[in-house]
Design a protein around this motif. Structure first.
Motif, mmCIF file in Angstrom:
data_model
loop_
_atom_site.group_PDB
_atom_site.id
_atom_site.type_symbol
_atom_site.label_atom_id
_atom_site.label_comp_id
_atom_site.label_asym_id
_atom_site.label_seq_id
_atom_site.Cartn_x
_atom_site.Cartn_y
_atom_site.Cartn_z
ATOM 1 N N THR A 63 0.824 -1.087 0.017
ATOM 2 C CA THR A 63 -0.134 -0.163 0.130
ATOM 3 C C THR A 63 0.758 1.269 0.054
ATOM 4 O OG1 THR A 63 -0.123 0.020 2.361
ATOM 5 C CG2 THR A 63 -1.883 -0.917 1.168
ATOM 6 N N PRO A 64 0.430 2.373 -0.346
ATOM 7 C CA PRO A 64 1.046 3.618 -0.548
ATOM 8 C C PRO A 64 1.488 4.053 0.667
ATOM 9 C CG PRO A 64 -0.872 3.848 -1.943
ATOM 10 C CD PRO A 64 -1.051 2.643 -1.068
ATOM 11 N N ASN B 182 4.572 0.526 -8.901
ATOM 12 C CA ASN B 182 5.161 1.495 -8.004
ATOM 13 C C ASN B 182 4.712 2.894 -8.682
ATOM 14 O OD1 ASN B 182 6.289 1.917 -5.704
ATOM 15 N ND2 ASN B 182 8.418 2.256 -6.497
ATOM 16 N N LYS B 185 0.953 3.120 -7.595
ATOM 17 C CA LYS B 185 0.872 3.606 -5.911
ATOM 18 C C LYS B 185 1.297 5.145 -6.000
ATOM 19 C CE LYS B 185 3.532 0.249 -4.232
ATOM 20 N NZ LYS B 185 4.151 -0.212 -2.873
ATOM 21 N N THR B 220 -7.293 2.177 0.601
ATOM 22 C CA THR B 220 -6.267 1.214 0.445
ATOM 23 C C THR B 220 -6.592 -0.072 -0.261
ATOM 24 O OG1 THR B 220 -5.546 1.972 2.629
ATOM 25 C CG2 THR B 220 -4.428 -0.247 2.145
ATOM 26 N N TYR B 223 -6.367 0.667 -3.838
ATOM 27 C CA TYR B 223 -5.180 0.721 -4.527
ATOM 28 C C TYR B 223 -4.650 -0.752 -4.798
ATOM 29 C CZ TYR B 223 -3.933 5.606 -4.283
ATOM 30 O OH TYR B 223 -4.020 6.968 -4.593
ATOM 31 N N GLY B 227 -3.838 -2.685 -8.234
ATOM 32 C CA GLY B 227 -2.345 -3.250 -8.335
ATOM 33 C C GLY B 227 -2.476 -4.585 -8.795
#
Lengths: 217, 253
Positions: A63-64, B182, B185, B220, B223, B227
């Motif tokens: 997660t970021p 990446n 994110k 979250t 994402y 992803g």
């Protein structure tokens, strides 16, 4: 209107740089200690511990970092605990660092040949003695370069703490740019200061990597 | 306190739901645009980096060092506040105008300073990393491959294109996919310059009805889901190192 000289800008950025350095150090040392504890638990513990720590690593790597910071800042406050931006940033970055470091180090321990474990246990060494005298000395040699390399990522990660309002280099840069209307100079300096902090670390990591893996004479 | 209670309708209904939909669309758009820019930059940098002349290599080495050793957030802020200001005034005015043709489906403006700065920032940052991953993959190709190609009369570029790069790409595909993920994110950082993507919307919900935990949890998960889908697609589309040339002989039918 007040005029700001170049030195005014740079001086204030340098003052803020201290907080970037402090946050990086806290995150790296705290994350290193937590990561080492997690590694120990993972090696000494059973399957369930291994799975749980694996999940922890997945969570923080998948997660970021920005989301993690928000969660630490706004999430903890919901439990009625008042957290400052500094505490939230230090906590989130420490956990983030510990997840990455424990995974890096696990790989280093795994790179020690299985025969070393078998030979040392056939010599009746206890788990702690095995780690202390046989496994860790070999794993450490492999671990140093990637660990130093990860430090760059931690330093760059501290920039995100500016988003929850912690005044480090990036936040100071935004504030100074807003007052001086010189975004080019200010953000140029900010980038330069980060570069001055990170580039030597990158070079050290590359040097250590060559020393560890490079051809021997 | 009376224990923690969750109210998911406050996040997944009404205005917040519409915001989240817009946020997901914006994240997808900026990721895709960043993906294109990153790929382009990686190709250019790689071309410079593997040239045989030192003079051409040096600019690429410097660019790589600068962009790898500064935080992406600072880079995005730089492009948005300083880089955009360096454009000629009539360009800026033109970008700030209304463009109905540059509206993407869902009402996301393509020609806005926020979208452009985020796309460019993400693209340059990721492109630098991708170029280095592929170069590492190139260095992992056995030296005999190059020698054999040269012995058969291939030139520098044809040897690269037909022999070395296909193998390098297969070697490096996993980490390259990691870099593209990446990029997705890291698009969360564009919230800092006001691009209305997922993170921005999540914060908006938090200040709208203070459903912090629910909003961040949903963000979250979004994402994570994007992803996973993106990773699968990229891994399927890319070259597989198992079926590629190993030791100079193509395995299997």
């Amino acid at each position: 209107m007040i005029e700001f000289s170049l030195w005014d800008i740079l001086r204030n950025l340098l003052l803020a740089l201290r907080w970037t350095a402090a946050l990086s150090l806290v995150a790296f040392i705290g994350g290193g200690l937590t990561g080492a504890l997690l590694l120990y638990a993972r090696l000494a513990g059973g399957r369930v511990t291994d799975r749980l720590i694996g999940l922890y690593v997945q969570l923080f790597q998948g997660t970021p970092l920005l989301m993690q910071l928000f969660l630490a800042y706004f999430g903890i406050a919901l439990f009625g605990i008042d957290v400052s931006a500094w505490t939230a940033a230090a906590l989130a970055l420490t956990l983030y660092t510990s997840a990455f470091l424990t995974e890096i180090w696990r790989g280093c321990v795994a790179s020690v040949p299985k025969g070393q474990w078998e030979a040392s246990s056939s010599l009746a060494l206890s788990f702690v003695e095995q780690m202390r005298y046989v496994i860790l000395p070999q794993a450490t040699r492999v671990a140093i370069a990637p660990t130093v390399g990860f430090l760059v990522q931690v330093i760059k990660g501290t920039a995100l703490a500016s988003v929850i309002g912690f005044v480090e280099l990036t936040k100071a840069g935004t504030m100074i740019s807003n007052t001086t209307f010189k975004p080019f100079t200010v953000f140029g300096f900010v980038a330069l200061l980060y570069f001055a902090l990170c580039f030597p670390v990158s070079l050290t990591a590359r040097y250590l990597e060559r020393k560890t893996y490079g051809p021997r004479h | 306190m009376g224990g923690l209670t969750f109210d998911w309708i406050g996040v997944l209904g009404g205005a917040p739901l519409e915001w989240l939909e817009l946020g997901v669309l914006t994240t997808l758009y900026v990721t895709f645009a960043g993906f294109l820019v990153a790929t382009l930059i990686a190709i250019v940098l790689l071309g410079l980096r593997i040239s045989e002349k030192q003079i051409i290599q040096w600019p690429a080495i410097t660019v790589v060092a600068v962009f790898r050793n500064t935080p992406l957030l600072v880079q995005i802020l730089f492009w948005y506040f300083a880089g955009f200001g360096l454009l000629p005034a009539d360009w800026r005015a033109w970008i700030n105008d209304d463009h109905s043709w540059a509206m993407l489906p869902g009402g996301v403006g393509l020609l806005t300073p926020e979208f452009l700065a985020a796309t460019w920032g993400l693209g340059v940052f990721s492109g630098v990393f991708i170029a280095e991953e592929i170069r590492a993959g190139l260095m992992a190709v056995a030296p005999g491959q190059r020698e054999a190609a040269l012995a058969q009369g291939f030139g520098h570029w044809r040897c690269l294109g037909y022999i070395l790069l296909p193998q390098a790409l297969a070697n490096a595909w996993q980490p390259v996919v990691g870099q593209y993920l990446n990029l997705m994110k890291l698009s969360s950082l564009a919230a800092a310059i006001g691009l209305a993507e997922i993170t921005y919307q999540v914060r908006q919900i938090e200040s709208y009805n203070s459903h912090a935990l629910e909003a961040f949890a949903v963000g979250t998960l979004l994402y994570l889901a994007i992803g996973m889908v993106m990773g699968q697609i990229l891994l399927r589309c890319g070259p597989r190192s198992g079926t590629m040339i190993r030791g100079g002989i193509r395995r299997g039918p």
